[in-house]
Design a protein around this motif. Structure first.
Motif, PDB file in Angstrom:
ATOM      1  N   ASN A   1       0.836  -1.201   0.000  1.00 17.65           N
ATOM      2  CA  ASN A   1       0.000   0.000   0.000  1.00 17.65           C
ATOM      3  C   ASN A   1       0.874   1.255   0.000  1.00 17.65           C
ATOM      4  OD1 ASN A   1      -2.400   1.449  -0.061  1.00 17.65           O
ATOM      5  ND2 ASN A   1      -2.516   1.588   2.178  1.00 17.65           N
ATOM      6  N   SER A   2       1.836   1.252  -0.924  1.00 20.45           N
ATOM      7  CA  SER A   2       2.776   2.370  -1.018  1.00 20.45           C
ATOM      8  C   SER A   2       3.191   2.555  -2.473  1.00 20.45           C
ATOM      9  CB  SER A   2       4.011   2.109  -0.151  1.00 20.45           C
ATOM     10  OG  SER A   2       4.732   0.986  -0.642  1.00 20.45           O
ATOM     11  N   HIS A   3       3.970   3.596  -2.718  1.00 20.36           N
ATOM     12  CA  HIS A   3       4.532   3.852  -4.045  1.00 20.36           C
ATOM     13  C   HIS A   3       6.055   3.859  -3.949  1.00 20.36           C
ATOM     14  CE1 HIS A   3       0.422   5.320  -4.721  1.00 20.36           C
ATOM     15  NE2 HIS A   3       0.652   5.172  -6.013  1.00 20.36           N
ATOM     16  N   THR A   4       6.698   3.371  -4.987  1.00 18.42           N
ATOM     17  CA  THR A   4       8.152   3.378  -5.079  1.00 18.42           C
ATOM     18  C   THR A   4       8.584   4.352  -6.163  1.00 18.42           C
ATOM     19  OG1 THR A   4       8.330   1.071  -4.357  1.00 18.42           O
ATOM     20  CG2 THR A   4      10.201   1.994  -5.544  1.00 18.42           C
ATOM     21  N   VAL A   5       9.515   5.236  -5.809  1.00 17.78           N
ATOM     22  CA  VAL A   5      10.088   6.174  -6.777  1.00 17.78           C
ATOM     23  C   VAL A   5      11.492   5.685  -7.117  1.00 17.78           C
ATOM     24  CG1 VAL A   5      10.625   8.578  -7.291  1.00 17.78           C
ATOM     25  CG2 VAL A   5       8.793   8.033  -5.673  1.00 17.78           C
ATOM     26  N   ASN A   6      11.796   5.623  -8.407  1.00 20.48           N
ATOM     27  CA  ASN A   6      13.073   5.054  -8.836  1.00 20.48           C
ATOM     28  C   ASN A   6      13.740   5.932  -9.892  1.00 20.48           C
ATOM     29  OD1 ASN A   6      14.389   3.050 -11.130  1.00 20.48           O
ATOM     30  ND2 ASN A   6      14.961   2.494  -9.054  1.00 20.48           N
ATOM     31  N   LEU A   7      15.064   5.986  -9.820  1.00 19.12           N
ATOM     32  CA  LEU A   7      15.866   6.685 -10.830  1.00 19.12           C
ATOM     33  C   LEU A   7      17.169   5.927 -11.024  1.00 19.12           C
ATOM     34  CD1 LEU A   7      16.603   9.146 -12.655  1.00 19.12           C
ATOM     35  CD2 LEU A   7      17.588  10.199 -10.599  1.00 19.12           C
ATOM     36  N   LYS A   8      17.513   5.667 -12.274  1.00 14.08           N
ATOM     37  CA  LYS A   8      18.794   5.042 -12.611  1.00 14.08           C
ATOM     38  C   LYS A   8      19.653   6.055 -13.366  1.00 14.08           C
ATOM     39  CE  LYS A   8      17.115   0.252 -12.988  1.00 14.08           C
ATOM     40  NZ  LYS A   8      15.729   0.499 -12.561  1.00 14.08           N
ATOM     41  N   LEU A   9      20.913   6.163 -12.960  1.00 16.06           N
ATOM     42  CA  LEU A   9      21.859   7.050 -13.634  1.00 16.06           C
ATOM     43  C   LEU A   9      23.079   6.262 -14.080  1.00 16.06           C
ATOM     44  CD1 LEU A   9      21.863  10.215 -11.306  1.00 16.06           C
ATOM     45  CD2 LEU A   9      20.682   9.940 -13.502  1.00 16.06           C
ATOM     46  N   GLU A  10      23.569   6.575 -15.263  1.00 16.51           N
ATOM     47  CA  GLU A  10      24.814   5.994 -15.762  1.00 16.51           C
ATOM     48  C   GLU A  10      25.860   7.097 -15.768  1.00 16.51           C
ATOM     49  OE1 GLU A  10      26.104   2.972 -19.318  1.00 16.51           O
ATOM     50  OE2 GLU A  10      24.857   4.682 -19.858  1.00 16.51           O
ATOM     51  N   LEU A  11      26.927   6.904 -14.997  1.00 13.30           N
ATOM     52  CA  LEU A  11      27.900   7.963 -14.760  1.00 13.30           C
ATOM     53  C   LEU A  11      29.318   7.490 -15.063  1.00 13.30           C
ATOM     54  CD1 LEU A  11      26.356   8.898 -11.315  1.00 13.30           C
ATOM     55  CD2 LEU A  11      26.058  10.219 -13.410  1.00 13.30           C
ATOM     56  N   LYS A  12      30.236   8.444 -15.118  1.00 17.06           N
ATOM     57  CA  LYS A  12      31.659   8.155 -15.273  1.00 17.06           C
ATOM     58  C   LYS A  12      32.407   8.675 -14.053  1.00 17.06           C
ATOM     59  CE  LYS A  12      31.672   6.389 -19.488  1.00 17.06           C
ATOM     60  NZ  LYS A  12      32.154   5.026 -19.785  1.00 17.06           N
ATOM     61  N   SER A  13      33.430   7.947 -13.646  1.00 20.02           N
ATOM     62  CA  SER A  13      34.218   8.367 -12.493  1.00 20.02           C
ATOM     63  C   SER A  13      35.174   9.495 -12.872  1.00 20.02           C
ATOM     64  CB  SER A  13      35.020   7.184 -11.945  1.00 20.02           C
ATOM     65  OG  SER A  13      36.015   6.798 -12.885  1.00 20.02           O
ATOM     66  N   GLU A  14      35.691  10.166 -11.864  1.00 20.16           N
ATOM     67  CA  GLU A  14      36.719  11.180 -12.082  1.00 20.16           C
ATOM     68  C   GLU A  14      38.053  10.529 -12.444  1.00 20.16           C
ATOM     69  OE1 GLU A  14      36.265  15.031 -11.204  1.00 20.16           O
ATOM     70  OE2 GLU A  14      34.642  13.988 -12.251  1.00 20.16           O
ATOM     71  N   GLU A  15      38.305   9.345 -11.887  1.00 18.14           N
ATOM     72  CA  GLU A  15      39.581   8.664 -12.095  1.00 18.14           C
ATOM     73  C   GLU A  15      39.512   7.714 -13.292  1.00 18.14           C
ATOM     74  OE1 GLU A  15      38.792   9.667  -7.895  1.00 18.14           O
ATOM     75  OE2 GLU A  15      37.767   8.367  -9.331  1.00 18.14           O
ATOM     76  N   SER A  16      40.674   7.457 -13.874  1.00 18.22           N
ATOM     77  CA  SER A  16      40.766   6.443 -14.919  1.00 18.22           C
ATOM     78  C   SER A  16      40.859   5.056 -14.291  1.00 18.22           C
ATOM     79  CB  SER A  16      41.991   6.686 -15.808  1.00 18.22           C
ATOM     80  OG  SER A  16      41.751   7.749 -16.707  1.00 18.22           O
ATOM     81  N   ILE A  17      40.510   4.059 -15.078  1.00 21.31           N
ATOM     82  CA  ILE A  17      40.526   2.669 -14.627  1.00 21.31           C
ATOM     83  C   ILE A  17      41.933   2.273 -14.190  1.00 21.31           C
ATOM     84  CG2 ILE A  17      40.233   0.289 -15.443  1.00 21.31           C
ATOM     85  CD1 ILE A  17      38.020   1.388 -17.301  1.00 21.31           C
ATOM     86  N   LEU A  18      42.010   1.452 -13.155  1.00 21.14           N
ATOM     87  CA  LEU A  18      43.284   0.990 -12.610  1.00 21.14           C
ATOM     88  C   LEU A  18      44.135   0.354 -13.707  1.00 21.14           C
ATOM     89  CD1 LEU A  18      45.002   0.499 -10.051  1.00 21.14           C
ATOM     90  CD2 LEU A  18      43.789  -1.670  -9.774  1.00 21.14           C
ATOM     91  N   GLY A  19      45.390   0.800 -13.808  1.00 21.05           N
ATOM     92  CA  GLY A  19      46.300   0.259 -14.807  1.00 21.05           C
ATOM     93  C   GLY A  19      46.353   1.056 -16.095  1.00 21.05           C
ATOM     94  N   THR A  20      45.498   2.095 -16.211  1.00 17.85           N
ATOM     95  CA  THR A  20      45.492   2.930 -17.415  1.00 17.85           C
ATOM     96  C   THR A  20      46.722   3.839 -17.434  1.00 17.85           C
ATOM     97  OG1 THR A  20      43.075   2.935 -17.459  1.00 17.85           O
ATOM     98  CG2 THR A  20      44.193   4.643 -18.725  1.00 17.85           C
ATOM     99  N   LEU A  21      47.394   3.897 -18.576  1.00 18.00           N
ATOM    100  CA  LEU A  21      48.605   4.711 -18.682  1.00 18.00           C
ATOM    101  C   LEU A  21      48.300   6.156 -19.063  1.00 18.00           C
ATOM    102  CD1 LEU A  21      50.970   2.180 -20.511  1.00 18.00           C
ATOM    103  CD2 LEU A  21      50.838   2.697 -18.063  1.00 18.00           C
ATOM    104  N   ILE A  22      47.273   6.354 -19.900  1.00 22.55           N
ATOM    105  CA  ILE A  22      46.923   7.696 -20.362  1.00 22.55           C
ATOM    106  C   ILE A  22      45.507   8.024 -19.908  1.00 22.55           C
ATOM    107  CG2 ILE A  22      46.634   9.190 -22.375  1.00 22.55           C
ATOM    108  CD1 ILE A  22      48.628   7.440 -23.860  1.00 22.55           C
TER     109      ILE A  22
END
Length: 209
Positions: free
Chosen positions: A32-53
């Motif tokens: 007897n309730s409502h669900t509010v939902n939001l999905k976001l696709e984001l990018k991190s500030e840091e580069s992936i571990l092991g990335t050279l550039i």
């Protein structure tokens, strides 16, 4: 027939993509309730571990799934479910990180953390241009066709967190907010601002009709 299937595939891909950045309100008759939902696709500030550039294309991809519940006489604050797409060099997400709203910073606790290993295999057929002396690779002698198989593995780092009502109120008055995760000692920082922040504020203020 192929064109029709291709068009349908594009529509399905578009439909899946449209789930990001859309505020949805769903009625739950059992609660007897409502669900509010939001999905976001984001990018991190840091580069992936092991990335050279460091480039815009080498950032961690982070999917965030926010849910809050509105019931009769109650309002349950946000539960955030997070998936970070990482490399096999990464470790699971730590149990504590940080939440920064404007210039105010506080610790943020994470729970239900897990790591999923996902392997993708791609098989390609290589025509040999009619060279009947080429090896058959299991496709029959003299066919001149070979098969190349390659695979790659990545990790999905999952976790959840809670936002307090006062934190939601502060976000509504802010120009951005930041969440800092840690994969072992490696920081993974996500900033929610501009259009993503506008959507999040819409999510926080959404009410069932």
């Amino acid at each position: 027939m192929f064109r029709r299937l291709f068009a349908i595939s594009l529509l399905l891909i578009s439909a899946v993509g449209c789930t990001f950045g859309v505020v949805r309100i769903t009625k739950d008759n059992f609660k007897n309730s409502h669900t509010v939902n939001l999905k976001l696709e984001l990018k991190s500030e840091e580069s992936i571990l092991g990335t050279l550039i460091d480039t815009p294309f080498t950032k961690y991809r982070v999917e965030m799934d926010f849910t809050r519940e509105i019931g009769e006489g109650k309002l349950v604050p946000t539960i955030g479910r997070v998936t970070v797409f990482a490399t096999t060099q990464n470790t699971g997400l730590e149990r504590s990180g940080f939440l920064k709203i404007g210039e105010k910073m506080s610790q943020l606790a994470f729970g239900n953390s897990s790591v999923q290993s996902v392997t993708t295999t791609v098989t390609r057929s290589n025509a040999q241009g009619g060279n009947t002396s080429a090896p058959s690779y299991g496709y029959g002698a003299g066919t001149g066709t070979g098969v190349t198989t390659s695979s790659s593995t990545h990790l999905r780092l999952n976790t959840t967190f809670l936002l307090k009502k006062e934190e939601e109120d502060e976000i509504l008055k802010s120009n951005s907010f930041t969440i800092r995760f840690y994969s072992g000692a490696e920081p993974i920082t996500v900033v929610i601002e501009e259009s993503d922040l506008d959507k999040f504020k819409e999510y926080l203020t959404a009410r069932p009709e």
